[in-house]
Design a protein around this motif. Structure first.
Motif, short mmCIF file in Angstrom:
data_model
loop_
_atom_site.label_atom_id
_atom_site.label_comp_id
_atom_site.label_asym_id
_atom_site.label_seq_id
_atom_site.Cartn_x
_atom_site.Cartn_y
_atom_site.Cartn_z
N ASN A 90 -27.29 6.48 -49.04
CA ASN A 90 -27.79 6.62 -47.68
C ASN A 90 -27.90 5.25 -47.01
OD1 ASN A 90 -29.01 7.52 -45.36
ND2 ASN A 90 -30.91 8.18 -46.32
N VAL A 91 -26.84 4.85 -46.31
CA VAL A 91 -26.80 3.54 -45.65
C VAL A 91 -26.82 3.73 -44.14
CG1 VAL A 91 -25.52 1.38 -45.38
CG2 VAL A 91 -25.49 2.59 -47.58
N GLU A 92 -27.62 2.97 -43.47
CA GLU A 92 -27.74 3.07 -42.02
C GLU A 92 -26.55 2.38 -41.32
OE1 GLU A 92 -30.90 1.80 -38.47
OE2 GLU A 92 -30.85 0.71 -40.38
N LYS A 93 -25.75 3.15 -40.61
CA LYS A 93 -24.66 2.64 -39.77
C LYS A 93 -23.81 1.61 -40.52
CE LYS A 93 -27.31 3.41 -35.54
NZ LYS A 93 -27.89 2.82 -34.31
N ALA A 94 -23.26 2.03 -41.65
CA ALA A 94 -22.48 1.12 -42.49
C ALA A 94 -21.24 0.62 -41.76
CB ALA A 94 -22.09 1.81 -43.79
N ASP A 95 -20.51 1.52 -41.09
CA ASP A 95 -19.28 1.10 -40.42
C ASP A 95 -19.56 0.14 -39.27
OD1 ASP A 95 -20.53 3.37 -39.24
OD2 ASP A 95 -18.77 3.66 -37.96
N LYS A 96 -20.63 0.37 -38.52
CA LYS A 96 -20.97 -0.53 -37.41
C LYS A 96 -21.43 -1.89 -37.94
CE LYS A 96 -22.16 3.15 -34.14
NZ LYS A 96 -21.60 4.23 -34.96
N SER A 97 -22.05 -1.90 -39.11
CA SER A 97 -22.47 -3.17 -39.70
C SER A 97 -21.25 -4.03 -40.03
CB SER A 97 -23.28 -2.92 -40.98
OG SER A 97 -24.43 -2.17 -40.69
N LEU A 98 -20.20 -3.42 -40.56
CA LEU A 98 -18.99 -4.18 -40.90
C LEU A 98 -18.25 -4.64 -39.65
CD1 LEU A 98 -17.54 -2.25 -43.98
CD2 LEU A 98 -19.04 -4.24 -43.93
N LEU A 99 -18.29 -3.84 -38.60
CA LEU A 99 -17.65 -4.27 -37.36
C LEU A 99 -18.30 -5.54 -36.81
CD1 LEU A 99 -17.09 -0.85 -35.52
CD2 LEU A 99 -15.35 -2.34 -36.53
N GLY A 100 -19.59 -5.71 -37.08
CA GLY A 100 -20.27 -6.92 -36.65
C GLY A 100 -19.81 -8.16 -37.39
N LEU A 101 -19.12 -7.98 -38.52
CA LEU A 101 -18.58 -9.13 -39.28
C LEU A 101 -17.19 -9.53 -38.79
CD1 LEU A 101 -19.68 -8.15 -42.91
CD2 LEU A 101 -20.83 -9.68 -41.29
N LYS A 102 -16.70 -8.89 -37.73
CA LYS A 102 -15.41 -9.21 -37.11
C LYS A 102 -14.26 -9.10 -38.13
CE LYS A 102 -17.51 -12.22 -33.64
NZ LYS A 102 -17.55 -13.57 -33.02
N PRO A 103 -13.84 -7.88 -38.44
CA PRO A 103 -12.75 -7.69 -39.40
C PRO A 103 -11.47 -8.38 -38.94
CG PRO A 103 -13.85 -5.61 -38.89
CD PRO A 103 -14.37 -6.61 -37.91
N LYS A 104 -10.68 -8.80 -39.89
CA LYS A 104 -9.38 -9.42 -39.57
C LYS A 104 -8.46 -8.39 -38.93
CE LYS A 104 -5.38 -11.69 -41.68
NZ LYS A 104 -5.33 -12.74 -40.64
N ALA A 105 -8.54 -7.15 -39.39
CA ALA A 105 -7.70 -6.09 -38.83
C ALA A 105 -8.35 -4.74 -39.08
CB ALA A 105 -6.31 -6.14 -39.43
N GLN A 106 -8.12 -3.80 -38.14
CA GLN A 106 -8.53 -2.41 -38.33
C GLN A 106 -7.25 -1.58 -38.46
OE1 GLN A 106 -11.82 -0.89 -35.90
NE2 GLN A 106 -12.09 -2.95 -35.04
#
Length: 357
Positions: A90-106
């Protein structure tokens, strides 16, 4: 992942009640988290950020991934063998947390599980890979497992951490759709088909009605697939009734789905079962039969599926009867209390009081 990891995941999925998303991390050393409370965003980032300092991180996302997805043990032959692995239920907004790390590519995969680009190995690189296209497969979870195996093997990066997680959307009320044709008005917000392997939302676009009173045949179909939902509306003695739903020609029987023709039928959730095919769930159902329709459409007063003799109501009446019985017994005992007519004196004769009406 250890041999009993899927069993552990199943146990966690049964007891966790949060509103976050599950996250599986493998080929990386991270701290284990308890099921309760929910893993907050900053706690999740505290585990991911150190990984980016020494290795590449590839996060696979699937929008319909939930705890119940992991109940299919046979769907994850690849993930079941991966070690070390840690599961956060149970992780709160896991995908949005990673987007805040500025992925190299989606990136994303197509229906065949083929990645639309290549992964370049290197410490500090974060890739987010969407597996949403596999939701159209007959067994989405197994196809996701196969796609992740293919991508990880083709990347062949020496220092890499992988994540598999869902997407936490904003909680919104499902918007339903109203189907109307001749005498029948049919509304629902969601139809779901659940089997041992997958959960699928059924999308229906067109409704056709055939037949005449007292038996009308209704069929809802999708434009680009053979998916169909059909049922018969039977009219009798001023009531309309549905006894069976057919999903792709498989019968799902229902009881007590009837209402007077002067009312509409409404039910928050109908669960239909077929022991061989699975469970068909219809949410926020409302159906109405009209001999003639005039002016702007509005559903008539609802005849709901929650009967007066439901288990909850019977339990409430039973408890109320017990409490009232105890109350009346206590009041009766208090009303029967009388003044004493005799006082005993241990050192003398007793004192008697004559009481006359």
């Amino acid at each position: 992942m250890a041999k009993n990891s899927i069993i552990t995941i199943l146990f966690l999925s049964l007891i966790s009640t949060g509103h976050g998303t599950p996250v599986l991390i493998w080929r990386a050393q991270v701290n284990q988290k308890t099921v309760f409370p929910q893993v907050r965003q900053h706690e999740f980032l505290e585990e991911v950020k150190p990984l980016l300092e020494t290795r590449m991180v590839a996060a696979f996302t699937y929008d319909k991934l939930s705890l119940s997805s992991f109940r299919c043990e046979e769907c994850f032959p690849f993930l079941s063998q991966e070690s070390p692995a840690v599961f956060y239920a149970n992780v709160e907004k896991a995908d949005k947390s990673l987007l805040g790390l500025k992925p190299k590519a989606q990136l994303s995969v197509d229906i065949d599980g083929k990645l639309n680009s290549t992964l370049t190995c290197g410490a500090g690189k974060l890739y987010m890979i969407s597996l949403d296209a596999l939701g159209k497969a007959s067994n989405p979870m197994k196809r996701c497992d196969e796609a992740m195996k293919k991508i990880t093997e083709s990347a062949n990066c020496p220092d890499v951490a992988y994540l598999f997680m869902g997407k936490e959307d904003e909680v919104v009320e499902l918007s339903g759709r109203l189907y109307q044709h001749n005498q029948i008005s049919f509304y629902f917000t969601q139809i779901q088909m659940q089997s041992a392997d997958f959960i699928e939302d059924i999308i229906l676009l067109n409704m056709n009605v055939s037949g005449t009173d007292p038996m009308l045949s209704v069929e809802l179909k999708s434009n680009n697939t053979d998916t169909s939902l059909s049922f018969h509306v039977q009219l009798s003695s001023g009531y309309f009734e549905i006894r069976t739903f057919y999903y792709n020609d498989t019968a799902y029987y229902v009881s007590d789905l009837y209402a007077p023709q002067t009312n509409s039928y409404s039910c928050g959730k109908i669960v239909l079962r077929n022991k061989d095919k699975g469970i068909l769930t219809i949410r926020r159902l409302q159906i109405q039969y009209d001999q003639e329709r005039h002016g702007d459409f509005m559903f008539k007063d609802a005849w709901t599926c929650e009967g007066f003799t439901s288990p909850a109501i019977i339990s409430g009446l039973f408890v109320t009867a017990i409490l009232l019985g105890i109350l009346f017994l206590g009041i009766g005992m208090l009303m029967s209390v009388q003044a004493p007519t005799k006082y005993d004196n241990p050192i003398g004769p007793g004192l008697h009081i004559n009481v006359t009406d």
